[in-house]
Enzyme design. Structure first.
Site, short mmCIF file in Angstrom:
data_model
loop_
_atom_site.label_atom_id
_atom_site.label_comp_id
_atom_site.label_asym_id
_atom_site.label_seq_id
_atom_site.Cartn_x
_atom_site.Cartn_y
_atom_site.Cartn_z
N HIS A 58 81.41 5.33 21.23
CA HIS A 58 82.47 5.58 22.22
C HIS A 58 81.95 5.16 23.60
CE1 HIS A 58 84.64 7.49 19.11
NE2 HIS A 58 84.52 8.75 19.45
N CYS B 122 83.08 14.37 19.97
CA CYS B 122 82.23 13.19 20.16
C CYS B 122 82.41 12.52 21.54
CB CYS B 122 82.50 12.17 19.06
SG CYS B 122 84.24 11.94 18.70
N1 LIG Z 1 84.17 11.04 12.85
C1 LIG Z 1 83.64 11.42 14.02
O1 LIG Z 1 83.13 10.60 14.81
C2 LIG Z 1 83.67 12.85 14.43
C3 LIG Z 1 83.03 13.21 15.59
C4 LIG Z 1 83.01 14.54 15.97
C5 LIG Z 1 83.63 15.48 15.20
N2 LIG Z 1 84.29 15.13 14.06
C6 LIG Z 1 84.92 16.19 13.28
O2 LIG Z 1 84.19 16.36 12.05
C7 LIG Z 1 85.08 16.74 11.01
C8 LIG Z 1 84.97 15.75 9.86
O3 LIG Z 1 85.37 14.46 10.30
P1 LIG Z 1 85.22 13.19 9.35
O4 LIG Z 1 85.50 12.03 10.23
O5 LIG Z 1 83.95 13.23 8.59
O6 LIG Z 1 86.44 13.44 8.31
P2 LIG Z 1 86.66 12.81 6.86
O7 LIG Z 1 85.94 11.53 6.71
O8 LIG Z 1 88.12 12.85 6.63
O9 LIG Z 1 85.96 13.90 5.85
C9 LIG Z 1 86.49 15.18 5.63
C10 LIG Z 1 85.61 15.98 4.66
O10 LIG Z 1 86.21 17.28 4.46
C11 LIG Z 1 86.53 17.45 3.06
N3 LIG Z 1 87.80 18.15 2.90
C12 LIG Z 1 89.04 17.68 3.17
N4 LIG Z 1 89.98 18.60 2.84
C13 LIG Z 1 89.30 19.68 2.37
C14 LIG Z 1 89.70 20.95 1.86
N5 LIG Z 1 90.99 21.30 1.75
N6 LIG Z 1 88.74 21.81 1.45
C15 LIG Z 1 87.43 21.47 1.53
N7 LIG Z 1 87.00 20.26 1.98
C16 LIG Z 1 87.92 19.40 2.40
C17 LIG Z 1 86.61 16.07 2.48
O11 LIG Z 1 86.36 16.15 1.08
P3 LIG Z 1 87.06 15.11 0.01
O12 LIG Z 1 86.25 13.85 0.05
O13 LIG Z 1 86.92 15.84 -1.28
O14 LIG Z 1 88.47 14.93 0.45
C18 LIG Z 1 85.48 15.36 3.26
O15 LIG Z 1 84.24 15.74 2.71
C19 LIG Z 1 86.48 16.81 11.64
O16 LIG Z 1 86.76 18.13 12.03
C20 LIG Z 1 86.35 15.90 12.85
O17 LIG Z 1 87.27 16.22 13.86
C21 LIG Z 1 84.31 13.84 13.65
#
Ligand SMILES: NC(=O)c1ccc[n+]([C@@H]2O[C@H](COP(=O)([O-])OP(=O)(O)OC[C@H]3O[C@@H](n4cnc5c(N)ncnc54)[C@H](OP(=O)(O)O)[C@@H]3O)[C@@H](O)[C@H]2O)c1
Length: 344
Positions: A242, A150
């Site tokens: 950001h 991001c």
């Molecule tokens: N947030 C941002 O601004 C942003 C920007 C760019 C990229 N990203 C990337 O996008 C990805 C997701 O980020 P996020 O902020 O959305 O994270 P998050 O809120 O922690 O969500 C994680 C997701 O993955 C699932 N998950 C966790 N452990 C798992 C497992 N063992 N098997 C299958 N599913 C699993 C979770 O399901 P449950 O609800 O069942 O735990 C949830 O749906 C990351 O790689 C992050 O680096 C994020």
């Protein structure tokens, strides 16, 4: 007919944004939602702690969340948007590609792999053809395309706009919102009344991904851009958006007025989620600001401002919505590019 799509990691911060963007999208029809085993078997409404700024679409709320395994996703789903933690993405994304699914992913795993296109469609849509190399090398019927981190996506479009002046040295210092760390990422006790001058592995992502994005693909191999990039990353107590301070030294002389003109003129694409203009340049010295400007272009545009000459080259500020342009919207745009290029 709309393409049937799924969301891997559908219950998380980025997964929710993906649903918000995909549900009204005329080209895509949400047909599968996956998450961790603890969410599998629940309705989406039960599994997701919904926090985005619109209600859960009724039909989505009633869908059953499955485990994140290829056997759990219907065969007639063609495209998967992945917002899994990167350690999980590294394990399961290749398995989905091997099973024939095309995956448009936010997770950081494999972003720097030589045969994985890292794409911002307005900047380097031609890198998508790396998928032919990927399929040859890996024998996949499916495919894996990534969008950048991001904070990378926030400043790279501004660099692309001035690249013709010859990019030599870039320093970028970020002020990143808490949503970038996911819901459980930073505790309130850590971040309220505070700023944290460290985000694990983030600086390396800005430094390496930017050089890949601005590199050249010759049809067989991708060479990375030769500019040097130095990044320093800070977490601050904003929710979304950001903000970044950038200093650029170029080979040819570049005035702030020339840079503003080049950024304003930088073209967007004829894809649904590509905003017009791509870069919104403010003349006011105190803009862009996260709370006021993160939704320019429905959260898909880059906002820039504060252009000035300094002893360290051109200086400016830029801003993007980290969960829309920086994550979910970036993946959806890559999905639109995959569709336009016949990969679906
Ligand atoms: N947030 C941002 O601004 C942003 C920007 C760019 C990229 N990203 C990337 O996008 C990805 C997701 O980020 P996020 O902020 O959305 O994270 P998050 O809120 O922690 O969500 C994680 C997701 O993955 C699932 N998950 C966790 N452990 C798992 C497992 N063992 N098997 C299958 N599913 C699993 C979770 O399901 P449950 O609800 O069942 O735990 C949830 O749906 C990351 O790689 C992050 O680096 C994020």
């Amino acid at each position: 007919m709309a393409v049937r799509v799924g969301v891997l990691g559908a219950t998380g911060a980025v997964g929710q944004r993906l649903i918000q963007l995909l549900e009204p999208h005329p080209d895509f029809d949400i047909a599968a939602l996956t998450a961790s085993d603890s969410s599998a078997g629940k309705t989406y409404r039960q599994a997701a702690k919904w926090r985005v700024d619109s209600p859960i679409p009724t039909d989505i709320g009633e869908m059953t969340v499955t485990a994140t395994e290829p056997g759990e996703v219907p065969d007639d789903v063609d495209l998967l948007f992945s917002s899994l933690p990167s350690s999980i993405g590294a394990e399961v994304e290749p398995a989905f590609c091997e099973a024939g699914y095309v995956v448009s992913s936010n997770s950081s795993n494999s972003r720097m792999a030589e045969d994985v296109p890292l794409v911002i469609p307005e900047i380097n849509a031609d890198h998508l053809d790396l998928l032919e190399v990927q399929r040859d090398e890996r024998g996949w019927d499916g495919a894996l395309v990534k969008n950048p981190n991001c904070s990378t996506i926030t400043f790279v479009p501004t660099l692309a706009a001035i690249a013709e002046y010859g990019l030599e040295k870039v320093h970028v210092s970020t002020l990143q919102a808490v949503s970038g760390a996911g819901y459980d990422g930073v505790s309130s006790m850590e971040i309220i009344d505070n700023a944290i001058p460290y985000i694990g592995s983030e600086e390396d992502k800005l430094e390496t991904e930017s050089r890949k994005l601005l590199g050249e693909f010759d049809g067989a191999e991708l060479s990375h851009n030769g500019m040097s990039v130095s990044a320093s990353c800070n977490r601050i107590p904003t929710i979304d958006g950001h903000l970044e301070n950038v200093w650029v030294e170029t080979e040819d002389e570049l005035t702030p007025a020339d840079a503003a003109e080049a950024m304003r003129a930088f073209p967007s694409l004829d894809l649904r989620s590509s905003p017009e203009p791509l870069i919104h340049v403010f003349d006011e010295p105190d803009r862009p600001q996260p709370r006021m400007d993160r939704t320019v272009g429905d959260g898909m545009a880059i906002a820039a401002g504060g252009l000035q000459e300094t002893p360290f080259g051109l200086q400016y500020n830029c801003l993007a919505h980290n969960t829309i342009r920086g994550a979910a919207g970036a993946s959806v745009l890559n999905g639109e590019l995959l569709l336009e290029n016949g990969y679906l």
